[in-house]
Design a protein around this motif. Structure first.
Motif, PDB file in Angstrom:
ATOM      1  N   SER A   1       0.842  -1.186   0.000  1.00 37.05           N
ATOM      2  CA  SER A   1       0.000   0.000   0.000  1.00 37.05           C
ATOM      3  C   SER A   1       0.890   1.254   0.000  1.00 37.05           C
ATOM      4  CB  SER A   1      -0.876  -0.050   1.254  1.00 37.05           C
ATOM      5  OG  SER A   1      -1.926   0.820   1.104  1.00 37.05           O
ATOM      6  N   GLY A   2       0.585   2.178  -0.873  1.00 37.13           N
ATOM      7  CA  GLY A   2       1.366   3.408  -0.931  1.00 37.13           C
ATOM      8  C   GLY A   2       2.614   3.310  -1.795  1.00 37.13           C
ATOM      9  N   SER A   3       2.793   2.189  -2.480  1.00 31.49           N
ATOM     10  CA  SER A   3       4.021   2.023  -3.282  1.00 31.49           C
ATOM     11  C   SER A   3       3.951   2.773  -4.612  1.00 31.49           C
ATOM     12  CB  SER A   3       4.300   0.536  -3.525  1.00 31.49           C
ATOM     13  OG  SER A   3       3.204  -0.068  -4.165  1.00 31.49           O
ATOM     14  N   GLY A   4       2.736   3.209  -5.008  1.00 30.15           N
ATOM     15  CA  GLY A   4       2.638   4.026  -6.220  1.00 30.15           C
ATOM     16  C   GLY A   4       1.818   3.420  -7.349  1.00 30.15           C
ATOM     17  N   LYS A   5       1.108   2.329  -7.095  1.00 30.56           N
ATOM     18  CA  LYS A   5       0.367   1.635  -8.168  1.00 30.56           C
ATOM     19  C   LYS A   5      -0.723   2.520  -8.772  1.00 30.56           C
ATOM     20  CE  LYS A   5      -0.888  -1.692  -5.355  1.00 30.56           C
ATOM     21  NZ  LYS A   5      -0.282  -1.155  -4.115  1.00 30.56           N
ATOM     22  N   SER A   6      -1.550   3.105  -7.896  1.00 35.23           N
ATOM     23  CA  SER A   6      -2.643   3.939  -8.424  1.00 35.23           C
ATOM     24  C   SER A   6      -2.091   5.182  -9.113  1.00 35.23           C
ATOM     25  CB  SER A   6      -3.598   4.366  -7.307  1.00 35.23           C
ATOM     26  OG  SER A   6      -4.144   3.233  -6.692  1.00 35.23           O
ATOM     27  N   SER A   7      -1.011   5.713  -8.574  1.00 41.54           N
ATOM     28  CA  SER A   7      -0.392   6.884  -9.219  1.00 41.54           C
ATOM     29  C   SER A   7       0.055   6.515 -10.631  1.00 41.54           C
ATOM     30  CB  SER A   7       0.816   7.364  -8.407  1.00 41.54           C
ATOM     31  OG  SER A   7       0.415   7.732  -7.113  1.00 41.54           O
TER      32      SER A   7
ATOM     33  N   ARG B   1      -3.011   6.470 -12.769  1.00 42.68           N
ATOM     34  CA  ARG B   1      -3.545   7.825 -12.989  1.00 42.68           C
ATOM     35  C   ARG B   1      -2.694   8.613 -13.979  1.00 42.68           C
ATOM     36  NH1 ARG B   1      -4.924   7.816  -7.301  1.00 42.68           N
ATOM     37  NH2 ARG B   1      -3.050   9.001  -6.818  1.00 42.68           N
TER      38      ARG B   1
ATOM     39  N   HIS C   1      -3.511  -6.485  -5.018  1.00 46.08           N
ATOM     40  CA  HIS C   1      -2.841  -7.061  -3.851  1.00 46.08           C
ATOM     41  C   HIS C   1      -3.106  -8.559  -3.777  1.00 46.08           C
ATOM     42  CE1 HIS C   1      -1.655  -3.351  -1.763  1.00 46.08           C
ATOM     43  NE2 HIS C   1      -2.793  -2.823  -2.158  1.00 46.08           N
TER      44      HIS C   1
HETATM   45  N1  ATP Z   1      -3.508  13.116  -4.317  1.00 47.96           N
HETATM   46  C1  ATP Z   1      -2.460  12.847  -3.531  1.00 47.96           C
HETATM   47  N2  ATP Z   1      -1.895  13.824  -2.794  1.00 47.96           N
HETATM   48  C2  ATP Z   1      -0.842  13.594  -2.011  1.00 47.96           C
HETATM   49  N3  ATP Z   1      -0.244  12.398  -1.885  1.00 47.96           N
HETATM   50  C3  ATP Z   1      -0.764  11.371  -2.586  1.00 47.96           C
HETATM   51  C4  ATP Z   1      -1.901  11.547  -3.442  1.00 47.96           C
HETATM   52  N4  ATP Z   1      -2.194  10.366  -4.019  1.00 47.96           N
HETATM   53  C5  ATP Z   1      -1.286   9.483  -3.555  1.00 47.96           C
HETATM   54  N5  ATP Z   1      -0.437  10.083  -2.701  1.00 47.96           N
HETATM   55  C6  ATP Z   1       0.704   9.462  -2.011  1.00 47.96           C
HETATM   56  O1  ATP Z   1       1.509   8.850  -3.010  1.00 47.96           O
HETATM   57  C7  ATP Z   1       1.995   7.601  -2.554  1.00 47.96           C
HETATM   58  C8  ATP Z   1       1.556   6.505  -3.525  1.00 47.96           C
HETATM   59  O2  ATP Z   1       0.136   6.375  -3.465  1.00 47.96           O
HETATM   60  P1  ATP Z   1      -0.669   5.415  -4.432  1.00 47.96           P
HETATM   61  O3  ATP Z   1      -2.119   5.656  -4.157  1.00 47.96           O
HETATM   62  O4  ATP Z   1      -0.186   5.600  -5.808  1.00 47.96           O
HETATM   63  O5  ATP Z   1      -0.211   3.987  -3.869  1.00 47.96           O
HETATM   64  P2  ATP Z   1      -0.838   2.544  -4.104  1.00 47.96           P
HETATM   65  O6  ATP Z   1       0.303   1.621  -4.303  1.00 47.96           O
HETATM   66  O7  ATP Z   1      -1.874   2.609  -5.157  1.00 47.96           O
HETATM   67  O8  ATP Z   1      -1.517   2.250  -2.701  1.00 47.96           O
HETATM   68  P3  ATP Z   1      -2.793   1.304  -2.377  1.00 47.96           P
HETATM   69  O9  ATP Z   1      -2.360  -0.077  -2.666  1.00 47.96           O
HETATM   70  O10 ATP Z   1      -3.033   1.561  -0.925  1.00 47.96           O
HETATM   71  O11 ATP Z   1      -3.923   1.793  -3.242  1.00 47.96           O
HETATM   72  C9  ATP Z   1       1.457   7.419  -1.140  1.00 47.96           C
HETATM   73  O12 ATP Z   1       2.448   7.840  -0.243  1.00 47.96           O
HETATM   74  C10 ATP Z   1       0.272   8.340  -1.104  1.00 47.96           C
HETATM   75  O13 ATP Z   1       0.046   8.813   0.193  1.00 47.96           O
END
Ligand code: ATP
Length: 348
Positions: free
Chosen positions: A38-44, A47, A196
């Motif tokens: 979680s938070g590794s950057g997948k959704s980023s 996007r 996950h």
């Molecule tokens: N809009 C935002 N503003 C500030 N920080 C953000 C934003 N979106 C994501 N982050 C931060 O960027 C990092 C990556 O988030 P991201 O959502 O890409 O992770 P993830 O791997 O998709 O997590 P998860 O598995 O929980 O969905 C995290 O530290 C998160 O807190």
């Protein structure tokens, strides 16, 4: 098809980048799992592909276009080539299934004739034939996700992005959704899925890109979820999604050989099309064939098991068939004329 060149994404107010100097290329027709804590950057990552976020540094090319050079006005046109599916389905609660799928087509100005043929065809392809008039709340979680997938593919996108599409579903229903995503990919659509779910990734053995704190720490052609990501005791948990029988019986293991053998599923449907009829039937069968026993002992179909948090146990496994057999792809008489035409995800 998708290329990241030295891409860094730092959100405003954050000291650490969400993605850090990423370089990666995803080719046409690939099925890629994005994994990571979680938070590794997948959704980023997803996007950025959608141009919902801009990179702080670096360049992203999608479908041959430099995203940095697409004006805001043109972004909606660019997005027509991409379908997106989310963990929480995001259906319009006040519109029925048909309207949920037709909505985007109306917004982008497709003709009434196109909509009237495309929507029922797509609902059939995802196994929801005859459920167009249902409201989202009248559907199981698995069915709602199928509506979301129908909406994502109805305009024949070249890329399908899926962010935790099985996150709210039980293992057997998840397997049915994965079977559907496999078939969409087999039709030529590039699929990038953040997850996950170790069991699904282990089972499917596709390309795996692993992120850790914004870095790509693994990129393997045909791989599993990865030992580093498993929670302690994961292997011993009572309901692992891949635990052989439930996952295998609902969605037979798909290996490269089976996929190579399978002709494209998404041929242009005719009034009575054997392949699409078989696909719709098998979509239902992929889940429904596995009897589910509720905690109170009643049998329920697998889609009915899709609601979040419902504890169910898969029982009796169906006899093993190859994917091609289960999908009805080995139609008597061999390949059909027109099999080269893909309804979803044109690769031309
Ligand atoms: N809009 C935002 N503003 C500030 N920080 C953000 C934003 N979106 C994501 N982050 C931060 O960027 C990092 C990556 O988030 P991201 O959502 O890409 O992770 P993830 O791997 O998709 O997590 P998860 O598995 O929980 O969905 C995290 O530290 C998160 O807190």
């Amino acid at each position: 098809m998708i290329r990241f060149d030295s891409v860094t994404k730092t959100y405003p107010g954050q000291s650490r980048p969400a993605l850090n100097d990423i370089g990666v290329e995803i080719l046409r027709g690939e099925f890629v799992f994005l994994v990571g804590a979680s938070g590794s950057g997948k959704s980023s990552f997803l996007r950025l592909i959608l141009k919902e976020e801009k990179p702080s540094k670096g360049k992203i090319h999608v479908l041959g276009q430099d995203l940095g050079s697409i004006s805001s006005r043109k972004v909606p046109y660019f997005r027509r080539h991409l379908g997106v599916v989310f963990q929480d389905f995001r259906l319009l609660p006040n519109k029925n299934v048909y309207e949920n799928v037709a909505f985007t087509l109306r917004v982008i100005g497709k003709s009434r004739g196109f909509i009237q043929s495309a929507v029922p065809e797509t609902l059939k392809l995802v196994g929801l034939d005859g459920k167009g008039k249902r409201m989202p709340h009248e559907l199981s979680g698995g069915e709602q996700q199928r509506v979301a997938i129908a909406r994502a593919i109805v305009n024949k996108p070249q890329i399908l992005l899926a962010d935790e599409p099985t996150g709210n579903l039980d293992p057997v229903t998840s397997a049915g959704i994965m079977t559907l995503l496999e078939r969409i990919n087999a039709g030529g659509t590039t699929v990038v899925m953040a997850t996950h779910e170790a069991g699904i990734v282990d089972e499917m053995q596709r390309r795996v890109i692993e992120l850790s704190a914004g870095d790509i720490v693994r990129d393997e052609r045909s791989a599993g979820y990865g030992a580093a990501l498993r929670e302690p005791g994961d292997d011993e948990t009572a309901e692992p999604i891949v635990a052989a029988e439930p996952m295998t019986s609902a969605a037979p293991k798909v290996n490269a050989e089976v996929m190579r053998e399978a002709p494209p599923l998404y041929v242009e449907p005719e009034e009575r099309d054997e392949v699409t009829d078989a696909a719709a039937a098998i979509t239902a069968a992929a889940t429904a064939s596995v009897p589910i026993t509720r905690a109170d002992g009643d049998d329920a179909d697998a889609e009915g098991a899709g609601r979040t948090g419902t504890k169910k146990t898969a029982t009796a496994a169906s006899p093993h068939l190859t994917l091609a057999e289960r999908l009805g792809l080995r139609a008597p008489g061999g390949p059909r004329e027109g099999d080269d035409d893909q309804e979803v995800g044109p690769t031309k």
